[in-house]
Scaffold this active site. Structure first.
Site, mmCIF file in Angstrom:
data_model
loop_
_atom_site.group_PDB
_atom_site.id
_atom_site.type_symbol
_atom_site.label_atom_id
_atom_site.label_comp_id
_atom_site.label_asym_id
_atom_site.label_seq_id
_atom_site.Cartn_x
_atom_site.Cartn_y
_atom_site.Cartn_z
ATOM 1 N N HIS A 163 -8.219 -4.963 -0.449
ATOM 2 C CA HIS A 163 -6.907 -4.355 -0.210
ATOM 3 C C HIS A 163 -6.188 -4.997 0.971
ATOM 4 C CE1 HIS A 163 -3.812 -1.365 -0.564
ATOM 5 N NE2 HIS A 163 -4.036 -0.878 0.642
ATOM 6 N N ASP A 175 -8.975 -6.044 -4.950
ATOM 7 C CA ASP A 175 -8.535 -4.783 -4.345
ATOM 8 C C ASP A 175 -8.994 -3.638 -5.241
ATOM 9 O OD1 ASP A 175 -7.263 -2.607 -3.239
ATOM 10 O OD2 ASP A 175 -5.241 -3.462 -3.319
ATOM 11 N N SER A 183 0.840 -1.186 0.000
ATOM 12 C CA SER A 183 0.000 0.000 0.000
ATOM 13 C C SER A 183 0.891 1.258 0.000
ATOM 14 C CB SER A 183 -0.939 -0.033 1.214
ATOM 15 O OG SER A 183 -1.914 0.962 1.158
#
Length: 385
Positions: free
Chosen positions: A358, A325, A152
């Site tokens: 995610h 995601d 991320s």
């Protein structure tokens, strides 16, 4: 058989020399908190840097000495016999400047005023964090990392390492990340920030002086974020439309009265996550870090040409995305892959068909972990050659 690195105690390093920031400001006398796992080899060639995401910290693996319930946020990936094997690598986890887990940040005392920095803490960028991490590497005697890895926002830092310090890493491992945020992502961040800024207890960021915490704003911000971290499938499977009071349809129709209380299990879950977050995370840090997320765009000064922006990179790359995601969609990772291939860089890319959204980069998908283990196995062979 994999095991934990055990009980870990963080270290702290102070930097008296000023750090020049992207904004034109600078900060001196700052401290970075970090943890290390494994042993640095004689050649100092087996170091791996782990870059953390928004609400994580230096505590990557093992159990915190102060709290046996505090297990590192990537403990399933980092440790003896795990994909990033601490029997082969010396792993460094660092808490970024501006965070609220020990490194100098808005909660720290501003030496110019004798009060917490609060909203006066300088604006930060991903590139600022990377430069600070490089100074910490210097202090640890690490001239070059075998790999820099992150998921991320951490993946953005890993990408920045590859262009800012191309000679200081052999491999970049960027997981569930993007070359820049989409307008939708920036919009989610702005709604979360507004929740904090409009909380009456925020006091323009001076809430420390008032003895308050903008808890309601932080709770809403976390709830918004958490929705984007999960896939619709996972939400449906875990919570569906289940009512907490387990009322039948007939009872619901006959007894229903509008209420502001929690009715559905998903509401209960989100409120729990929000309340927990508001007890440990700093509001000014949240504003600071989400802005750094928004600003990240290495191609901005190259007319939007990502290939040109990544041209300085010299390392090998592993990029991993997850099919469900939607916050950092696989298409964003493929943009990075295409830009790297345009520069004839060595790239390994995998899109994992995991249902978790995610958050998958934090979870135990055997295909994902197997891929990371195989890639780091190759790196270990390089290091020992």
């Amino acid at each position: 058989m994999s095991a934990s690195v055990g009980v870990v105690t963080p270290s702290r390093h102070r930097f008296d020399a000023p750090l020049a920031l992207s904004s034109g400001a600078s900060i001196a006398g700052y401290e970075l908190v970090y943890e290390t796992y494994g042993r640095l080899n004689a050649a100092r060639s087996n170091a791996v840097l782990v870059c953390h995401a928004l609400n994580a910290s230096h505590h990557v693996a093992g159990v915190a000495a102060h709290d046996p319930q505090d297990v590192g946020w990537w403990d399933n990936l980092v440790g003896p016999g795990k994909p990033v094997d601490t029997e082969r690598f010396f792993v460094v986890g660092v808490n970024n400047l501006g965070s609220c887990f020990g490194s100098t940040g808005p909660m720290s005392v501003n030496p110019a005023t004798g009060r917490p920095y609060g909203p006066d803490f300088p604006v930060l960028t991903v590139e600022d964090w990377v430069r600070a991490q490089a100074h910490l590497a210097d202090a640890l005697g690490i001239a070059r990392f075998a790999a820099v890895i992150g998921g991320s926002l951490g993946g953005m830092q890993a990408l920045a390492w590859s262009t800012l310090f191309p000679g200081r890493l052999a491999h970049c491992v960027a997981i569930a990340t993007a070359p820049k945020l989409s307008a939708q992502n920036i919009a989610f961040n702005e709604v979360a920030r507004r929740a904090i800024l409009t909380d009456p207890d925020f006091h323009g960021g001076r809430f420390y002086d008032h003895g308050t915490v903008p808890a309601r704003g932080l709770q809403v911000a976390r709830m918004i974020g958490h929705i984007t971290y999960l896939s619709d499938d996972v939400m449906g499977e875990r919570f569906g439309r289940t009512l907490r009071r387990h009322a039948s349809d007939t009872a619901l129709r006959s007894e229903y009265q509008f209420t502001y209380d929690v009715e559905f299990e998903i509401e209960s879950y989100l409120r729990h996550q929000g309340e927990k977050f508001s007890r440990y995370f700093d509001a000014n840090t949240y504003l600071l870090i989400t802005r750094a997320l928004d600003y990240f765009d290495p191609a901005r000064d190259r007319g939007g040409d990502l290939a040109a922006a990544l041209a300085p990179a010299r390392c090998g790359f592993l990029l991993v995305s997850f099919a469900t995601d939607w916050r950092f969609a696989p298409a964003r990772s493929r943009e990075i892959v295409a830009a790297l291939l345009a520069n004839q860089r060595s790239v390994t890319y995998a899109e994992i068909d995991a249902p978790h959204g995610h958050d998958a980069f934090l979870l135990d998908d055997p295909r994902y972990h197997g891929l990371v283990a195989a890639y780091f196995g190759r790196i270990a062979t390089e290091v020992s050659a």
